[in-house]
Design a protein around this motif. Structure first.
Motif, PDB file in Angstrom:
ATOM      1  N   GLY A 244       7.350 -11.905 -18.138  1.00  0.00           N
ATOM      2  CA  GLY A 244       8.354 -12.225 -17.364  1.00  0.00           C
ATOM      3  C   GLY A 244       8.225 -11.701 -15.745  1.00  0.00           C
ATOM      4  O   GLY A 244       9.046 -11.683 -14.995  1.00  0.00           O
ATOM      5  N   GLY A 245       7.097 -11.623 -15.246  1.00  0.00           N
ATOM      6  CA  GLY A 245       6.678 -11.147 -13.873  1.00  0.00           C
ATOM      7  C   GLY A 245       6.430 -12.151 -12.892  1.00  0.00           C
ATOM      8  O   GLY A 245       6.103 -11.794 -11.839  1.00  0.00           O
ATOM      9  N   THR A 246       6.292 -13.411 -13.272  1.00  0.00           N
ATOM     10  CA  THR A 246       6.058 -14.509 -12.356  1.00  0.00           C
ATOM     11  C   THR A 246       7.061 -14.353 -11.181  1.00  0.00           C
ATOM     12  O   THR A 246       8.163 -14.370 -11.396  1.00  0.00           O
ATOM     13  N   GLY A 247       6.460 -14.316 -10.121  1.00  0.00           N
ATOM     14  CA  GLY A 247       7.331 -14.373  -8.850  1.00  0.00           C
ATOM     15  C   GLY A 247       7.581 -12.927  -8.281  1.00  0.00           C
ATOM     16  O   GLY A 247       8.033 -12.709  -7.320  1.00  0.00           O
ATOM     17  N   GLU A 248       6.916 -11.949  -8.851  1.00  0.00           N
ATOM     18  CA  GLU A 248       7.119 -10.511  -8.300  1.00  0.00           C
ATOM     19  C   GLU A 248       6.225 -10.368  -7.258  1.00  0.00           C
ATOM     20  O   GLU A 248       5.375  -9.453  -7.083  1.00  0.00           O
ATOM     21  N   ILE A 249       6.243 -11.137  -6.151  1.00  0.00           N
ATOM     22  CA  ILE A 249       5.515 -11.003  -4.998  1.00  0.00           C
ATOM     23  C   ILE A 249       5.725 -10.079  -3.885  1.00  0.00           C
ATOM     24  O   ILE A 249       4.893  -9.682  -3.144  1.00  0.00           O
ATOM     25  N   CYS A 250       6.805  -9.208  -4.332  1.00  0.00           N
ATOM     26  CA  CYS A 250       6.843  -7.848  -3.361  1.00  0.00           C
ATOM     27  C   CYS A 250       5.729  -6.947  -3.587  1.00  0.00           C
ATOM     28  O   CYS A 250       5.287  -6.187  -2.904  1.00  0.00           O
ATOM     29  N   PHE A 251       5.005  -7.075  -4.748  1.00  0.00           N
ATOM     30  CA  PHE A 251       3.819  -6.286  -4.934  1.00  0.00           C
ATOM     31  C   PHE A 251       2.597  -6.821  -4.479  1.00  0.00           C
ATOM     32  O   PHE A 251       1.221  -6.470  -4.490  1.00  0.00           O
ATOM     33  N   LEU A 252       2.463  -8.238  -3.901  1.00  0.00           N
ATOM     34  CA  LEU A 252       1.578  -8.880  -3.475  1.00  0.00           C
ATOM     35  C   LEU A 252       0.642  -8.184  -2.306  1.00  0.00           C
ATOM     36  O   LEU A 252       1.218  -7.826  -1.139  1.00  0.00           O
ATOM     37  N   PRO A 253      -0.541  -7.693  -2.454  1.00  0.00           N
ATOM     38  CA  PRO A 253      -1.141  -7.001  -1.463  1.00  0.00           C
ATOM     39  C   PRO A 253      -1.534  -8.203  -0.300  1.00  0.00           C
ATOM     40  O   PRO A 253      -2.028  -9.138  -0.471  1.00  0.00           O
ATOM     41  N   VAL A 254      -1.195  -7.685   0.819  1.00  0.00           N
ATOM     42  CA  VAL A 254      -1.145  -8.629   2.120  1.00  0.00           C
ATOM     43  C   VAL A 254      -1.640  -7.608   3.421  1.00  0.00           C
ATOM     44  O   VAL A 254      -1.472  -6.372   3.319  1.00  0.00           O
ATOM     45  N   PRO A 255      -2.572  -8.469   4.267  1.00  0.00           N
ATOM     46  CA  PRO A 255      -3.024  -7.586   5.359  1.00  0.00           C
ATOM     47  C   PRO A 255      -1.638  -7.306   6.251  1.00  0.00           C
ATOM     48  O   PRO A 255      -0.431  -7.691   6.252  1.00  0.00           O
ATOM     49  N   GLY A 256      -1.510  -6.179   6.946  1.00  0.00           N
ATOM     50  CA  GLY A 256      -0.326  -5.729   7.847  1.00  0.00           C
ATOM     51  C   GLY A 256       0.102  -4.709   7.462  1.00  0.00           C
ATOM     52  O   GLY A 256       1.197  -4.052   8.170  1.00  0.00           O
ATOM     53  N   THR A 257       0.148  -4.427   6.055  1.00  0.00           N
ATOM     54  CA  THR A 257       1.048  -3.244   5.596  1.00  0.00           C
ATOM     55  C   THR A 257       0.171  -1.820   5.715  1.00  0.00           C
ATOM     56  O   THR A 257      -0.971  -1.930   6.060  1.00  0.00           O
ATOM     57  N   VAL A 258       0.799  -0.685   5.464  1.00  0.00           N
ATOM     58  CA  VAL A 258       0.400   0.636   5.572  1.00  0.00           C
ATOM     59  C   VAL A 258      -0.553   0.990   4.597  1.00  0.00           C
ATOM     60  O   VAL A 258      -1.267   2.079   4.770  1.00  0.00           O
ATOM     61  N   GLY A 259      -0.491   0.252   3.433  1.00  0.00           N
ATOM     62  CA  GLY A 259      -1.310   0.679   2.441  1.00  0.00           C
ATOM     63  C   GLY A 259      -1.342  -0.427   1.356  1.00  0.00           C
ATOM     64  O   GLY A 259      -1.325  -1.543   1.666  1.00  0.00           O
ATOM     65  N   LEU A 260      -1.595   0.022   0.060  1.00  0.00           N
ATOM     66  CA  LEU A 260      -1.639  -0.992  -1.110  1.00  0.00           C
ATOM     67  C   LEU A 260      -0.372  -0.693  -1.971  1.00  0.00           C
ATOM     68  O   LEU A 260       0.174   0.396  -2.156  1.00  0.00           O
ATOM     69  N   PRO A 261      -0.028  -1.409  -2.726  1.00  0.00           N
ATOM     70  CA  PRO A 261       1.039  -1.383  -3.833  1.00  0.00           C
ATOM     71  C   PRO A 261       0.572  -0.675  -4.842  1.00  0.00           C
ATOM     72  O   PRO A 261      -0.756  -0.471  -5.023  1.00  0.00           O
ATOM     73  N   SER A 262       1.459  -0.131  -5.582  1.00  0.00           N
ATOM     74  CA  SER A 262       1.022   0.641  -6.969  1.00  0.00           C
ATOM     75  C   SER A 262       1.916   0.027  -8.099  1.00  0.00           C
ATOM     76  O   SER A 262       2.814  -0.772  -8.005  1.00  0.00           O
ATOM     77  N   ALA A 263       1.588   0.463  -9.386  1.00  0.00           N
ATOM     78  CA  ALA A 263       2.364  -0.012 -10.353  1.00  0.00           C
ATOM     79  C   ALA A 263       3.709   0.597 -10.321  1.00  0.00           C
ATOM     80  O   ALA A 263       4.582  -0.025 -10.963  1.00  0.00           O
ATOM     81  N   ASP A 264       3.783   1.774  -9.529  1.00  0.00           N
ATOM     82  CA  ASP A 264       5.294   2.220  -9.500  1.00  0.00           C
ATOM     83  C   ASP A 264       6.100   1.844  -8.197  1.00  0.00           C
ATOM     84  O   ASP A 264       7.191   2.219  -8.149  1.00  0.00           O
ATOM     85  N   SER A 265       5.348   1.410  -7.091  1.00  0.00           N
ATOM     86  CA  SER A 265       5.976   0.900  -5.774  1.00  0.00           C
ATOM     87  C   SER A 265       5.341  -0.164  -5.227  1.00  0.00           C
ATOM     88  O   SER A 265       4.173  -0.432  -5.090  1.00  0.00           O
ATOM     89  N   CYS A 266       6.161  -0.862  -4.605  1.00  0.00           N
ATOM     90  CA  CYS A 266       5.675  -2.263  -3.920  1.00  0.00           C
ATOM     91  C   CYS A 266       5.759  -2.090  -2.353  1.00  0.00           C
ATOM     92  O   CYS A 266       5.712  -2.979  -1.660  1.00  0.00           O
ATOM     93  N   GLU A 267       6.056  -0.817  -2.006  1.00  0.00           N
ATOM     94  CA  GLU A 267       5.999  -0.239  -0.416  1.00  0.00           C
ATOM     95  C   GLU A 267       4.911  -0.746   0.297  1.00  0.00           C
ATOM     96  O   GLU A 267       4.934  -1.522   1.373  1.00  0.00           O
ATOM     97  N   GLY A 268       3.443  -0.711  -0.488  1.00  0.00           N
ATOM     98  CA  GLY A 268       2.485  -1.323   0.313  1.00  0.00           C
ATOM     99  C   GLY A 268       2.194  -2.656  -0.029  1.00  0.00           C
ATOM    100  O   GLY A 268       1.269  -3.120   0.773  1.00  0.00           O
ATOM    101  N   GLY A 269       2.891  -3.402  -0.379  1.00  0.00           N
ATOM    102  CA  GLY A 269       2.954  -4.880  -0.799  1.00  0.00           C
ATOM    103  C   GLY A 269       3.411  -5.549   0.142  1.00  0.00           C
ATOM    104  O   GLY A 269       3.984  -5.130   1.260  1.00  0.00           O
ATOM    105  N   PHE A 270       3.779  -6.985  -0.244  1.00  0.00           N
ATOM    106  CA  PHE A 270       4.346  -7.885   0.899  1.00  0.00           C
ATOM    107  C   PHE A 270       5.921  -7.533   1.077  1.00  0.00           C
ATOM    108  O   PHE A 270       6.408  -7.795   2.218  1.00  0.00           O
ATOM    109  N   HIS A 271       6.483  -6.709   0.199  1.00  0.00           N
ATOM    110  CA  HIS A 271       7.725  -6.006   0.295  1.00  0.00           C
ATOM    111  C   HIS A 271       7.622  -5.221   1.800  1.00  0.00           C
ATOM    112  O   HIS A 271       8.843  -5.220   2.496  1.00  0.00           O
ATOM    113  N   GLY A 272       6.510  -4.520   2.029  1.00  0.00           N
ATOM    114  CA  GLY A 272       6.290  -3.977   3.359  1.00  0.00           C
ATOM    115  C   GLY A 272       6.324  -4.471   4.581  1.00  0.00           C
ATOM    116  O   GLY A 272       6.575  -3.964   5.752  1.00  0.00           O
ATOM    117  N   LEU A 273       6.347  -6.007   4.431  1.00  0.00           N
ATOM    118  CA  LEU A 273       6.241  -6.849   5.730  1.00  0.00           C
ATOM    119  C   LEU A 273       7.486  -7.608   5.878  1.00  0.00           C
ATOM    120  O   LEU A 273       8.000  -7.835   7.060  1.00  0.00           O
TER     121      LEU A 273
END
Length: 402
Positions: A244-273
């Motif tokens: 059921g996770g298709t489209g959860e792109i908030c976890f997508l690792p992308v350049p420009g964020t302060v770190g990397l996402p984790s299983a518990d947080s999308c803060e380092g993923g695309f959400h951070g941009l």
């Protein structure tokens, strides 16, 4: 060698009934002559199906239409929209929006139920159960106020993963415990079916059926609000993925964020941009006013301000478009949807101007030609998708659709 199967009389009648009912749903009241012209069925067949559908209570005579000939006026037949009623929910962290509608999807009543942060809890407990009971009570009161005593189906759009195998909601963040309690309470309503779906997937259905992608069988909706998500529709079908996770792109690792996402947080993923807080921070870095609260409403206001802010606004919009295009490029090189629709509060605020900037930037990231459109299903896209989903379920039940 295979041989074609011949439809039995009962199967043929069911097919004809569905065809007529769908025409009445889509086009409104029709005469028997009009039904014959639209379906290609014979006069006796149409007369038989109209008689049958009237006996089941799905169709009724609602008036007459004058014909350009001598003789009596032709009867007008219509779908009995009050034959079944549905409800739709858009569930957020801060409360819910709901609508009660008839079989044709026409809104009969709406309600908003805010939930104060102090009433939220990280686990399931008495406070959560109390919130859920209040929401269900509001639903029933709203329905009764519209003259509806029984709800056939309730469709619920909520953040998180909806497991295709079990139908259970799994949080990808820290969702309030009352979300789970609400689903439990709704499923206890007698005689009512409950459908749970990810809220972005419902918005994608709305854009597909009544919004910006009505002419596309394949596209991706990027939902830009408090966070970011995507609905993927390929060849006319919504794709959910294994868990059921298709489209959860908030976890997508992308350049420009302060770190990397984790299983518990999308803060380092695309959400951070492109999450609302990041957009507000970006606006302030360009000298634009943006509420430090950083919620979706604040980010929407910042985008609207930028559209009228001259050079500072231009620079902000260019940088925001580049950020959005990073995530869109990842989707496009994997799926090649040909079309990306920008929805949510940010997509709505940016409109065609932001969509055009994203399209131009995306063209520089990928050789795959991709059109970017602004969503048109509006701020109620999740509710609109939930109404469509509930209506489809009712019609499958009442019309015998496969």
């Amino acid at each position: 060698m295979t041989t074609a199967r011949t439809a039995t009389p009962s199967t043929a009648r069911a097919i004809n009934d569905r065809l007529a009912l769908n025409l009445l749903l889509e086009q409104g009241p029709l005469t028997a002559t009009e039904l014959r012209d639209l379906t290609g069925l014979s006069r006796p067949t149409v007369a038989d199906l109209l008689d049958r559908l009237q006996r089941t209570g799905l169709v009724a005579v609602v008036g007459e239409r004058g014909e350009q000939r001598r003789g009596p006026n032709a009867r007008l037949y219509a779908l009995v929209a009050s034959r079944a009623h549905i409800a739709a929910f858009d569930v957020r962290e801060g409360g819910v929006s709901l609508v009660v509608a008839d079989l044709a999807g026409r809104s009969l009543a709406t309600a908003e139920v805010p939930v104060e942060a102090s009433a939220e809890a990280s686990g399931v407990g008495a406070a959560d159960a109390g919130v859920a009971e209040r929401i269900v009570r509001t639903l029933l009161e709203t329905a009764r106020g519209a003259g509806v005593e029984q709800l056939h189906t309730v469709a619920v759009g909520a953040p998180g993963l909806v497991d295709p195998a079990t139908g259970r909601l799994h949080s990808t963040g820290k969702l309030p415990g009352w979300h789970a309690e609400l689903l439990t309470a709704l499923r206890e309503l007698p005689g009512t079916d409950v459908i749970l779906e990810n809220e972005v997937n419902l918005a994608g259905r709305a854009e597909y059926r009544v919004g910006a992608a009505r002419d596309r069988d394949t596209f991706v909706l990027m939902w830009l609000g408090h966070s970011v998500g995507a609905a993927v529709i390929l060849d006319g079908r919504l794709r959910r993925g294994f868990s059921g996770g298709t489209g959860e792109i908030c976890f997508l690792p992308v350049p420009g964020t302060v770190g990397l996402p984790s299983a518990d947080s999308c803060e380092g993923g695309f959400h951070g941009l492109v999450g609302s807080a990041a957009i507000c921070a970006l606006a302030r870095s360009h000298g634009l006013s943006a509420d430090p609260a950083g919620d979706a409403s604040a980010a929407e206001a910042a985008v609207r301000t930028a559209l009228a802010a001259g050079a500072a606004g231009e620079a902000f919009l260019d940088e925001l478009a580049e950020r959005i295009a990073l995530g869109a490029a990842a989707l496009c090189v994997v799926l090649d949807p040909g079309c990306v629709v920008l929805g949510g509060e940010i997509g709505r605020a940016g409109g065609a101007e932001l969509a055009g900037r994203v399209e131009r930037r995306l063209a520089g990231f990928s050789p795959l030609r991709t059109e970017v459109r602004a969503g048109t299903a509006g701020g109620g896209a999740v509710l609109a998708g939930a109404v469509l989903t509930a209506g489809d379920a009712v019609r499958r039940d009442l019309f015998g659709e496969p």
